[in-house]
Design a protein around this motif. Structure first.
Motif, PDB file in Angstrom:
ATOM      1  N   SER A 176     -20.160  27.613  11.662  1.00  0.00           N
ATOM      2  CA  SER A 176     -19.463  27.998  10.418  1.00  0.00           C
ATOM      3  C   SER A 176     -19.989  27.240   9.209  1.00  0.00           C
ATOM      4  CB  SER A 176     -17.952  27.766  10.565  1.00  0.00           C
ATOM      5  OG  SER A 176     -17.427  28.462  11.659  1.00  0.00           O
ATOM      6  N   PHE A 177     -21.324  27.095   9.091  1.00  0.00           N
ATOM      7  CA  PHE A 177     -21.913  26.404   7.945  1.00  0.00           C
ATOM      8  C   PHE A 177     -21.588  27.168   6.662  1.00  0.00           C
ATOM      9  CE2 PHE A 177     -24.617  25.110  11.532  1.00  0.00           C
ATOM     10  CZ  PHE A 177     -24.602  23.727  11.378  1.00  0.00           C
ATOM     11  N   THR A 178     -21.026  26.453   5.688  1.00  0.00           N
ATOM     12  CA  THR A 178     -20.612  27.082   4.428  1.00  0.00           C
ATOM     13  C   THR A 178     -20.897  26.125   3.277  1.00  0.00           C
ATOM     14  OG1 THR A 178     -18.846  28.265   5.583  1.00  0.00           O
ATOM     15  CG2 THR A 178     -18.700  28.144   3.175  1.00  0.00           C
ATOM     16  N   LEU A 179     -21.637  26.598   2.280  1.00  0.00           N
ATOM     17  CA  LEU A 179     -21.980  25.784   1.108  1.00  0.00           C
ATOM     18  C   LEU A 179     -20.881  25.915   0.062  1.00  0.00           C
ATOM     19  CD1 LEU A 179     -24.384  24.015   0.149  1.00  0.00           C
ATOM     20  CD2 LEU A 179     -25.227  26.033  -1.075  1.00  0.00           C
ATOM     21  N   ALA A 180     -20.374  24.780  -0.396  1.00  0.00           N
ATOM     22  CA  ALA A 180     -19.341  24.787  -1.436  1.00  0.00           C
ATOM     23  C   ALA A 180     -19.481  23.517  -2.267  1.00  0.00           C
ATOM     24  CB  ALA A 180     -17.948  24.864  -0.821  1.00  0.00           C
ATOM     25  N   GLY A 181     -19.639  23.656  -3.573  1.00  0.00           N
ATOM     26  CA  GLY A 181     -19.765  22.504  -4.451  1.00  0.00           C
ATOM     27  C   GLY A 181     -20.963  21.632  -4.127  1.00  0.00           C
ATOM     28  N   GLY A 182     -22.059  22.235  -3.679  1.00  0.00           N
ATOM     29  CA  GLY A 182     -23.268  21.478  -3.358  1.00  0.00           C
ATOM     30  C   GLY A 182     -23.218  20.789  -2.018  1.00  0.00           C
ATOM     31  N   GLY A 192     -16.397  26.255  -6.153  1.00  0.00           N
ATOM     32  CA  GLY A 192     -16.879  24.926  -5.799  1.00  0.00           C
ATOM     33  C   GLY A 192     -15.999  24.159  -4.848  1.00  0.00           C
ATOM     34  N   THR A 193     -14.857  24.713  -4.466  1.00  0.00           N
ATOM     35  CA  THR A 193     -13.953  24.055  -3.522  1.00  0.00           C
ATOM     36  C   THR A 193     -13.870  24.891  -2.250  1.00  0.00           C
ATOM     37  OG1 THR A 193     -12.635  23.103  -5.305  1.00  0.00           O
ATOM     38  CG2 THR A 193     -11.599  23.225  -3.140  1.00  0.00           C
ATOM     39  N   LEU A 194     -13.926  24.203  -1.118  1.00  0.00           N
ATOM     40  CA  LEU A 194     -13.843  24.919   0.156  1.00  0.00           C
ATOM     41  C   LEU A 194     -12.399  25.286   0.467  1.00  0.00           C
ATOM     42  CD1 LEU A 194     -15.623  25.702   2.684  1.00  0.00           C
ATOM     43  CD2 LEU A 194     -14.524  23.734   3.791  1.00  0.00           C
ATOM     44  N   HIS A 195     -12.203  26.523   0.873  1.00  0.00           N
ATOM     45  CA  HIS A 195     -10.912  26.985   1.381  1.00  0.00           C
ATOM     46  C   HIS A 195     -11.115  27.454   2.814  1.00  0.00           C
ATOM     47  CE1 HIS A 195     -10.083  26.871  -2.889  1.00  0.00           C
ATOM     48  NE2 HIS A 195      -8.800  27.125  -2.666  1.00  0.00           N
ATOM     49  N   PHE A 196     -10.143  27.232   3.654  1.00  0.00           N
ATOM     50  CA  PHE A 196     -10.285  27.566   5.067  1.00  0.00           C
ATOM     51  C   PHE A 196      -8.912  27.630   5.717  1.00  0.00           C
ATOM     52  CE2 PHE A 196     -10.393  23.035   4.500  1.00  0.00           C
ATOM     53  CZ  PHE A 196      -9.707  22.491   5.575  1.00  0.00           C
ATOM     54  N   VAL A 197      -8.889  27.981   6.981  1.00  0.00           N
ATOM     55  CA  VAL A 197      -7.652  28.043   7.761  1.00  0.00           C
ATOM     56  C   VAL A 197      -7.721  26.983   8.841  1.00  0.00           C
ATOM     57  CG1 VAL A 197      -6.203  29.466   9.253  1.00  0.00           C
ATOM     58  CG2 VAL A 197      -7.423  30.508   7.337  1.00  0.00           C
ATOM     59  N   ALA A 198      -6.642  26.242   9.034  1.00  0.00           N
ATOM     60  CA  ALA A 198      -6.603  25.201  10.056  1.00  0.00           C
ATOM     61  C   ALA A 198      -5.212  25.134  10.674  1.00  0.00           C
ATOM     62  CB  ALA A 198      -6.985  23.854   9.459  1.00  0.00           C
ATOM     63  N   THR A 199      -5.162  24.519  11.851  1.00  0.00           N
ATOM     64  CA  THR A 199      -3.918  24.448  12.619  1.00  0.00           C
ATOM     65  C   THR A 199      -3.450  23.005  12.755  1.00  0.00           C
ATOM     66  OG1 THR A 199      -4.554  26.396  13.892  1.00  0.00           O
ATOM     67  CG2 THR A 199      -2.842  24.989  14.835  1.00  0.00           C
ATOM     68  N   ARG A 231      -7.485  23.554   1.787  1.00  0.00           N
ATOM     69  CA  ARG A 231      -8.598  23.429   0.847  1.00  0.00           C
ATOM     70  C   ARG A 231      -9.173  22.020   0.943  1.00  0.00           C
ATOM     71  NH1 ARG A 231      -7.459  23.483  -5.320  1.00  0.00           N
ATOM     72  NH2 ARG A 231      -9.194  22.038  -5.290  1.00  0.00           N
ATOM     73  N   SER A 232     -10.444  21.879   0.524  1.00  0.00           N
ATOM     74  CA  SER A 232     -11.087  20.565   0.603  1.00  0.00           C
ATOM     75  C   SER A 232     -12.205  20.442  -0.425  1.00  0.00           C
ATOM     76  CB  SER A 232     -11.665  20.340   2.003  1.00  0.00           C
ATOM     77  OG  SER A 232     -12.341  19.101   2.081  1.00  0.00           O
ATOM     78  N   THR A 254     -11.701  32.400  -9.781  1.00  0.00           N
ATOM     79  CA  THR A 254     -11.279  31.052  -9.405  1.00  0.00           C
ATOM     80  C   THR A 254     -10.094  31.069  -8.461  1.00  0.00           C
ATOM     81  OG1 THR A 254      -9.839  30.931 -11.354  1.00  0.00           O
ATOM     82  CG2 THR A 254     -12.104  30.106 -11.597  1.00  0.00           C
ATOM     83  N   SER A 255      -9.741  32.248  -7.982  1.00  0.00           N
ATOM     84  CA  SER A 255      -8.602  32.392  -7.076  1.00  0.00           C
ATOM     85  C   SER A 255      -9.073  32.708  -5.663  1.00  0.00           C
ATOM     86  CB  SER A 255      -7.665  33.503  -7.559  1.00  0.00           C
ATOM     87  OG  SER A 255      -7.102  33.197  -8.821  1.00  0.00           O
TER      88      SER A 255
END
Length: 1016
Positions: free
Chosen positions: A328-334, A382-389, A399-400, A430-431
């Motif tokens: 799940s490699f994902t580029l966010a904010g460099g 630029g901010t990572l959003h994801f789902v976690a448990t 978010r991170s 931005t949403s």
């Protein structure tokens, strides 16, 4: 003309108040559990985002949102009705989104949208007709879409599209002929597109294309000799693409290519003695990060700059031989985020800059050895959003920013331990857009500005309905009976006279669980049907419309499974069906009594059964199809006795099956489609003998066959749809001879053909659901001539479809049909047509505006047309419109007569009881010759036993005397005045015939009864 005054005097206008269509009963009154619209495939397109969602009225379709409740609307209902077009693979290309869907007419094809209804259109029907080209692997590269599809001749091959029909072209048939190249894993490098594809000589290898056939070719056969290197995970890096491939047997390693054979080489043999299996290649600056194993450390994080020396492990995250399995490699904010597993923290969120020092765990979200299992990683501004448990909140959105302090729960959408199941995360400016279930409204679209307070439900698309789902409407016992569901009773047998007060339960056959009545059919005034009372399984039942008179006919197969009656078909006072009695499924017949319910033969001994289907009355015979295990599925017939049940002819010799289909009676013969090895599927006819079972005409020479379907009888001529191989599937007619079997009209010139989905004959006019290539599915009519085969009205102008897949149904006995359609302004609603543009109109907009009421299960019952519809408030419930409102005529025989010397007399109507019809008459045949008769007439139906098994259905409010002819017939003219006040006049008729051999006290016999309704 002398009987006209009695109609006016007797009936005048009292009791003829005309009521509009109305909701008759809401069977399910308690809200149900809302499944939600299950939104997915969010794709931003300027100020709006397009996505896929499902509701109870439209099925799965395209929606759009501007981020507000009011701005979240259905984009376009591409397949009107609940079936849905099921859009998928949404890909943005420039200012449009291209996607794949099935509108119910052209199959699953390539479409596009600019975010407006008008701009949501078919790009091109790559495989003309109803078959699907199944576009797949949609990939945006520059201003074009690259994909694979099957046009029906070249196999699954390489295509590209600029979003126009002319610009959507087959690039090259990579594997010539019907075999498939199956291209995929597209990646751009310079002006070329690299991909994996298959041909017969080289297996699956690396190819490239500049968009032309000449510029499309194999780059290198990495694993020669027909073996496959199976390239995957192509990622551009500098002047080359890096990818995963097997250069030696099944050992996958990291490769690179500059587009030449010589420049396509192994980067490094990471696992010298096995497969490094590089996965999830992701670009980070001037290097590619990926997961691989060297055989020592397990599957861990690696990097490569495209050289052997520059291909190195980054970090052994899960120390030793165990694997952290980065993904799940994902580029966010460099920063490059990914997920990985360790013994101490489980599977959690990590971040890397490509160095060991810059690679680390972001946060142990699910503290301890348990796993948060981050999924759906996406960059939003630029901010990572994801789902976690987590243990406390379940599966929710997070978010991170790449730090522990900057990683937090976005919102506990479904408070507590239960998960909201957040999914389909996508950036919208931005949403964040995503789907989630808060436990109240089901899985619906949400939007977030990155704060907890700003994370909100966008719209409840799929409203919570519970459906009574009334269906199987059948006239019997002077009422209309049907199946419907309530929360307390389950699905049971109901009846209705078209009013709310007159809509009542007949009997709760299986308390609390539902008996699931099906196969409802009228036999001599009573209802026969299949139902399950829970103790004896699904068996044959009968009903006179009362609870006490609703009883089991016979427990054919004792036990809880039952005999499962299917295909109930009434003819000659009996019902024919298939059932299981301990062996296989075989043909049965019933007169409604236990003693009169018998098997017609064990056509295929053992548990397999002959599985008879398609019972079709033709004269005094019932034709059907069956498989005796020796001759395959062939044509059979029965006279209702075991001795009179036999195979007609082995059309497909030996064990092959002719698969007869579409059985249709015409002129004492049965017509049908059947298959042979030499002719394929063609039109046949039979008189019930082997010698008289013949091919009508071989319309398409060779084994493909013309595939006849939608057979219908029109004024002594057979209409059907067939494909002769030159004109496509078009409308044909036949008089039963080869010379008289001709193309009626080529609605779509050329080999593509029209799409005729149904032919319904109503009072001498054939109505068709048809698409001619210029219009979508619309209403057509035919009088059996080319000139008389015309579009009635383009209800939904242009190429859009008006009619949905719900069948047309005749309204009364007139040349009028009711159907479900949309005009593109209102949703799918009930319509009626008399075959003229002026006489085609919407009955009502039950769910006002563009929403659909999705009317279905139209059926004529008594003097009403019943159907189910959803007005947006109560779910799919019972609606009705009276025939008086529609102004149609009705002639409906019902009940059963009792015999005399010539058997049971038969009543009929000559012509329609239409206002201004001077030739209308009531007729009698099969009666005793030259004997007095009386025609009873009443304004209400009766059901009075009269001795000898005879029943009086019309009390003699008016009695008209007449003598029969030497042939035992009678005809009483009843001219209908040209008086609009007579519209809706409902009358009931029955003949009483003097006959010393009659069952009625040895002095008379009776005919069956007739209901008539005066209309236009």
């Amino acid at each position: 003309m002398r009987f006209a005054p009695f109609l006016v005097g007797l009936l005048g206008a009292p009791g003829l108040a005309v009521s509009a269509q109305s909701l008759i009963k809401d069977f399910q009154t308690t809200p149900g559990t809302n499944p939600g619209s299950t939104p997915s495939h969010f794709v931003a397109l300027g100020p709006v985002a397009v996505f896929v969602a499902s509701d109870a009225l439209n099925g799965t379709e395209l929606w759009r949102t501007d981020g507000t409740l009011a701005g979240t609307t259905l984009l376009k209902d591409l397949r009107p009705g609940v079936a849905g077009s099921d859009p998928a693979q949404l890909v943005r290309v420039g200012g449009e989104i291209l996607f794949v869907c099935d509108d119910g007419n052209v199959g699953r094809e390539l479409w596009k949208t600019d975010g407006t209804a008008a701009g949501t259109v078919l790009v091109r029907d790559l495989r003309p007709g109803a078959d699907s080209s199944l576009p797949d692997e949609l990939t945006a590269i520059g201003a074009a879409l690259w994909f694979r599809a099957d046009d029906g001749s070249a196999g699954v091959e390489l295509w590209r599209s600029d979003g126009t029909a002319l610009g959507t072209v087959l690039v090259k048939d990579l594997s010539p002929g019907a075999s498939s190249g199956n291209p995929g894993a597209f990646a751009a490098l310079g002006g070329d597109v690299f991909f994996a594809a298959t041909d017969a000589l080289n297996g699956t290898e690396l190819w490239k294309s500049d968009g032309t056939a000449a510029g499309t070719g194999l780059v290198r056969d990495i694993q020669p000799g027909g073996l496959s290197s199976t390239p995957a995970n192509l990622v551009p890096l500098g002047g080359a693409v890096l990818f995963r491939a097997a250069g030696n047997a099944a050992n996958f390693e990291l490769w690179r290519s500059d587009g030449t054979a010589a420049g396509t080489t192994l980067v490094r043999e990471i696992h010298p003695s096995g497969s490094a299996n590089p996965l999830h290649l992701a670009l980070l600056g001037a290097q590619v990060l990926f997961a691989a194993t060297d055989g020592v450390t397990g599957t861990e994080l690696w990097r490569s700059d495209g050289t052997a020396a520059g291909t190195q492990p980054v970090l052994d995250i899960h120390a030793g031989g165990a694997s952290s399995s980065p993904a799940s490699f994902t580029l966010a904010g460099g920063r490059l985020f990914f997920t990985a597993t360790t013994a101490a923290a489980g599977r959690e969120l990590w971040v890397t800059d490509g160095t060991a020092a810059g690679t680390g765990l972001v946060l142990d979200i699910y503290a301890g050895t348990s796993s948060a299992n981050p999924t759906g990683l996406v960059d939003v501004a630029g901010t990572l959003h994801f789902v976690a448990t987590t243990a406390a909140q379940g599966q929710e959105p997070w978010r991170s920013d790449g730090t522990a302090a900057g990683t937090w729960l976005l919102k506990d959408v479904r408070p507590g331990l239960l998960a909201s199941g957040a999914t389909a995360l996508a950036a919208f400016g931005t949403s964040l857009l995503f789907g989630a279930n808060d436990g109240v409204v089901g899985a619906e679209p949400w939007i977030s500005d990155g704060t907890s307070n700003g994370t909100l439900l966008l719209k409840e698309i799929h409203l919570a309905y519970t459906n009574g789902a009334p269906r199987f409407f059948t006239s019997a016992a002077g009422t209309t009976m049907f199946a419907a569901t309530t929360g307390t009773l389950g699905e049971e047998l109901w009846k209705s006279d078209g009013t709310s007060a007159g809509t009542v339960l007949v009997r709760d056959i299986r308390a609390g669980a539902g008996s699931f009545p099906s196969g409802l059919v009228e036999r001599n005034g009573e209802l026969l049907f299949a139902a399950n009372n829970g103790g004896q399984g699904e068996e044959l039942w009968r009903s006179d419309g009362t609870g006490a008179g609703t009883t089991l006919v016979l427990d054919i197969l004792p036990g809880i499974n039952g005999s499962q009656p299917r295909g109930l078909t009434a003819s000659g006072g009996r019902v024919f069906f298939s059932a299981i009695d301990g062996g296989g499924r075989e043909p049965w017949v019933s007169d409604g009594t236990a003693a009169g319910t018998t098997r017609l033969g064990d056509l295929r001994a053992g548990s397999a059964g002959s599985n008879p289907e398609a019972f079709t009355p033709v004269g005094s015979w019932i034709y059907f199809t069956a498989d005796d295990g020796v001759s395959g599925r062939e044509l059979w017939r029965t006279d209702g006795t075991a001795a009179g049940t036999g195979r007609v002819h082995d059309i497909h010799p030996n064990a092959g099956s002719a698969q007869p289909a579409g059985l249709t009676a015409l002129g004492g013969l049965v017509y049908f489609a059947a298959t042979t090895p030499t002719e394929g599927t063609e039109l046949w006819r039979s008189d019930g003998t082997a010698a008289g079972t013949v091919l009508v005409k071989d319309l398409r020479a060779g084994p493909l066959g013309s595939m006849p379907r939608a057979l219908a009888q029109l004024n002594g001529t057979l209409l059907f749809v067939a494909d002769d191989g030159a004109s496509g599937a078009e409308l044909w007619r036949s008089d039963g001879t080869a010379a008289g079997t001709v193309l009626l009209k080529d609605l779509v010139p050329g080999p593509i053909g029209a799409q005729v989905a149904q032919i319904l004959v109503a009072a001498g006019t054939a109505f068709l659901r048809c698409s001619d290539g210029n219009h979508g599915s619309e209403l057509w009519k035919s009088d059996g001539t080319a000139a008389g085969t015309v579009l009635v009205l383009d209800l939904n102008p242009g190429g859009a479809s008006a009619l949905v897949e719900e069948p047309l149904v005749q309204a009364g006995s007139s040349a009028r049909v009711v159907f479900a359609a949309t005009d593109g302004v209102a949703g799918v609603e009930p319509w009626i047509s008399d075959g003229t543009a002026a006489g085609t109109f919407r009955l009502a907009d039950l769910n006002p505006g563009p929403a659909h009421s999705n009317p279905s299960a139209f059926a004529l019952g008594g003097n009403h047309v019943f159907f189910q519809a959803n007005d947006g408030f109560v779910g799919a419930e019972l609606w009705a419109v009276s025939l008086q409102t529609l102004g149609v005529t009705l002639v409906r025989p019902f009940g059963n007569g009792c015999p005399g010397a010539n058997g049971v007399p038969r009543i009929a109507a000559d012509g329609p009881p239409a206002i201004g019809n001077p030739a209308f008459a009531i007729t009698l045949d099969r009666a005793r010759a030259a004997t007095p008769t009386a025609l009873f007439l009443d304004v209400a139906a009766s059901n009075l036993p009269a001795g000898g098994g005879c029943t009086i259905y019309a009390l003699p409010l008016v009695t008209l005397g007449l003598a029969t002819t030497p042939a035992g017939a009678a005809r009483l003219p009843v001219p209908v005045p040209n008086d609009p006040a007579l519209r809706g006049t409902r009358l009931f008729w029955q003949w009483i015939v003097v006959d010393p051999a009659g069952a009625y006290l040895g002095v008379a016999c009776t005919s069956d009864a007739l209901e008539t309704l005066v209309g236009y």
